[in-house]
Design an enzyme around this catalytic site. Structure first.
Site, PDB file in Angstrom:
ATOM      1  N   GLY A 196       0.831  -1.205   0.000  1.00 35.72           N
ATOM      2  CA  GLY A 196       0.000   0.000   0.000  1.00 35.72           C
ATOM      3  C   GLY A 196       0.861   1.247   0.000  1.00 35.72           C
ATOM      4  N   THR A 198       2.955   4.629   1.320  1.00 38.68           N
ATOM      5  CA  THR A 198       4.009   4.885   2.310  1.00 38.68           C
ATOM      6  C   THR A 198       3.375   5.396   3.606  1.00 38.68           C
ATOM      7  OG1 THR A 198       5.523   5.381   0.520  1.00 38.68           O
ATOM      8  CG2 THR A 198       6.157   6.176   2.700  1.00 38.68           C
ATOM      9  N   GLY A 201       1.860   2.540   5.354  1.00 33.13           N
ATOM     10  CA  GLY A 201       2.989   1.655   5.693  1.00 33.13           C
ATOM     11  C   GLY A 201       3.612   2.052   7.030  1.00 33.13           C
ATOM     12  N   GLU A 218       5.605  -3.236   1.055  1.00 28.17           N
ATOM     13  CA  GLU A 218       5.685  -3.019  -0.391  1.00 28.17           C
ATOM     14  C   GLU A 218       4.956  -1.707  -0.670  1.00 28.17           C
ATOM     15  OE1 GLU A 218       7.061  -4.855  -2.883  1.00 28.17           O
ATOM     16  OE2 GLU A 218       7.859  -6.434  -1.598  1.00 28.17           O
ATOM     17  N   CYS A 252       1.776   0.361  -9.204  1.00 27.49           N
ATOM     18  CA  CYS A 252       2.816   0.869  -8.303  1.00 27.49           C
ATOM     19  C   CYS A 252       4.141   1.123  -9.010  1.00 27.49           C
ATOM     20  CB  CYS A 252       3.024  -0.090  -7.138  1.00 27.49           C
ATOM     21  SG  CYS A 252       3.452  -1.743  -7.670  1.00 27.49           S
TER      22      CYS A 252
END
Ligand SMILES: NC(=O)c1ccc[n+]([C@@H]2O[C@H](COP(=O)([O-])OP(=O)(O)OC[C@H]3O[C@@H](n4cnc5c(N)ncnc54)[C@H](O)[C@@H]3O)[C@@H](O)[C@H]2O)c1
Length: 462
Positions: A196, A198, A201, A218, A252
């Protein structure tokens, strides 16, 4: 105040406790058991292909072709890879034993970590939820999978096919949004694998730290694509248009922005226009995906600076379509250069000095991917040595992630850890080191009382 939807799921604490108990039975460690369930997963994906296509079509209009090539084929290929290589990957690896530990042998035993939490993203909902799940199961773990609620239909579809076919004490798909994920993160796992943004994250990382839970994050970032005058412009344009506008830019590793040598800019922009038309990347066509929701749609249209539109720029709020859009004459400080775009908008910045441009990129956060199009060896070398990024390509975009021999993951702000192929297996395993000694013959050299003579021998030995 936000009102979050409630999702119907079983009590997650109970599931988590049941998985911990099940893991302790050691059943998941048997290769036969792992293979059986990997086969089962393959079977249910294949049997329910239609259901999976319909769900993703409903979520954001993704075509069957794209769903198969960029999602299901990845998961099926992973399953086949692990079934084929499970024995080798799980085998203890013998390594050499140093002199001080003779006579003995040293082995590394890959062992499953235990109970895993996989949190998926919506943009490739099947691939990003099921590929980590497959690697976690191949490595012998139990798993709770929390797909993204943003792609609600695919989340429902995965929950249906998996929860109906797998015992919940082994694998369970937990449906949920922010509230449910917050609850999940309070539980103790042996590993959290998150895909997902940052921003989220960091929330996951903080929660994991409470229990010293290892994480793989990731994440995303602004991935540059650089084109110099020494590139094969025609091939570069074709590959870039595909990689950027696939999934309407909601990828991404899609090129986020394009940096091009001034002298070939006009010619190259024309080629981009040509391929967008040739590929029929247009609202309503089978190969062009919608924007996932209103929130992302509104965020994206704010980035379209009307006076800088070279191509596209039109959109339909009702249908959630945004035309492939190329913005030209962009400066590094423009708003579109602040955050990851994650949509079908491609800002173009031009450069005249290669080294200077590379230095500018190195000042930014480390991206998940970076791409260079050139046939000049020196430019390639500078790109490889100076820019730090998760992974990337020279003379292509996106495709590096389809090679399972390459680890896939970010660096710095774009993530922690990696997976795919044997790296996926390792990500969900602990490498347990064991030194085994014989019990006959035990020199006194390391034992007290110490003496100069012993020290002299120790120095020779170590
Ligand atoms: N590196 C990769 O492999 C990869 C792949 C796809 C997407 N991405 C990145 O993901 C981002 C887009 O995906 P997204 O919009 O689904 O990301 P997101 O961070 O909004 O959501 C990801 C997951 O986190 C959960 N979540 C959201 N808010 C939360 C909160 N406050 N607390 C706990 N959990 C929360 C969601 O339910 C979802 O399952 C982009 O930045 C993209 O680059 C990275």
């Amino acid at each position: 105040m936000h009102c979050f939807p409630k999702f119907e799921s079983m009590d997650i604490q109970e599931i988590s406790s049941a998985q911990k108990a099940f893991f302790k039975t050691h059943k998941t460690k048997s290769i036969k058991f792992r293979k059986m369930y990997l086969e089962k997963l393959k079977e249910i994906i294949t049997q329910n292909e239609e259901l999976l296509y319909k769900a993703i079509e409903k979520d954001f209009g993704k075509s069957r072709f794209d769903t198969f090539t960029t999602e299901l084929s990845f998961v099926l290929k992973d399953i086949d890879y692990y079934i084929k290589n499970l024995k080798t990957l799980s085998k203890p690896q013998k390594v050499s034993t140093n002199l001080a530990n003779q006579i003995g042998k040293s082995l590394i035993y890959p062992e499953p970590l235990g109970c895993i939490l996989v949190i998926g993203a919506w943009n490739y909902p099947y691939q990003l939820s099921l590929s980590p799940l497959v690697a976690a199961l191949a490595a012998g773990n139990c798993c709770i999978l929390k797909p993204s609620e943003i792609a609600e239909n695919t989340m429902e579809a995965m929950a249906k096919i998996i929860n109906e076919n797998f015992p919940s004490e082994y694998v369970y798909v937990y449906k949920g949004g922010i509230n449910e994920t917050t609850d999940l993160l309070k539980l103790r796992f042996d590993k959290i694998f998150f895909t997902g943004s940052t921003k989220i994250g960091k929330i996951v990382y903080k929660a994991a730290a409470e229990n010293l839970t290892p994480v793989t994050l990731e994440l995303g970032g602004k991935s540059p694509v650089i084109i110099t005058k020494e590139a094969n412009l025609e091939v570069s344009a074709k590959r870039i248009v595909w990689g950027k506008f696939l999934n309407a830019g909601q990828t991404c590793v899609a090129p986020d922005y394009l940096v091009i040598e001034e002298s070939v800019k006009e010619q190259f922009l024309e080629m981009l226009r040509k391929y967008i038309k040739e590929f029929k990347y247009e609202p309503g066509s089978e190969q062009y995906t919608r924007i996932i929701n209103q929130r992302n749609f509104q965020r994206l249209i704010q980035l379209i600076q009307k006076d800088k539109v070279y191509f596209g720029g039109n959109y339909s709020e009702e249908k959630l379509y945004i035309e492939p859009t190329i913005l030209t004459d962009i400066e590094w400080k423009d708003p579109v250069m602040e955050e990851e775009i994650f949509g079908p908008i491609l800002p173009v910045i031009s450069f005249t000095h290669y080294n200077q441009m590379i230095n500018t990129i190195t000042e930014l956060e480390k991206p998940l991917a970076a791409y260079l199009f050139t046939n000049n060896p020196e430019e390639k070398e500078i790109f490889k040595q100076k820019i730090s990024f998760g992974g990337g390509c020279i003379n292509d975009v996106v495709m590096h992630l389809s090679n399972d021999h390459l680890p896939f993951g970010g660096v710095g702000n774009s993530g922690i850890g990696h997976y795919h192929g044997k790296y996926g297996f390792e990500t969900f395993s602990h490498q347990k080191s064991i030194l085994e000694r014989v019990t006959w013959g035990e020199p006194n050299i390391k034992y007290p009382p110490y003496s100069d003579k012993k020290l002299k021998w120790i120095k020779k030995l170590l």
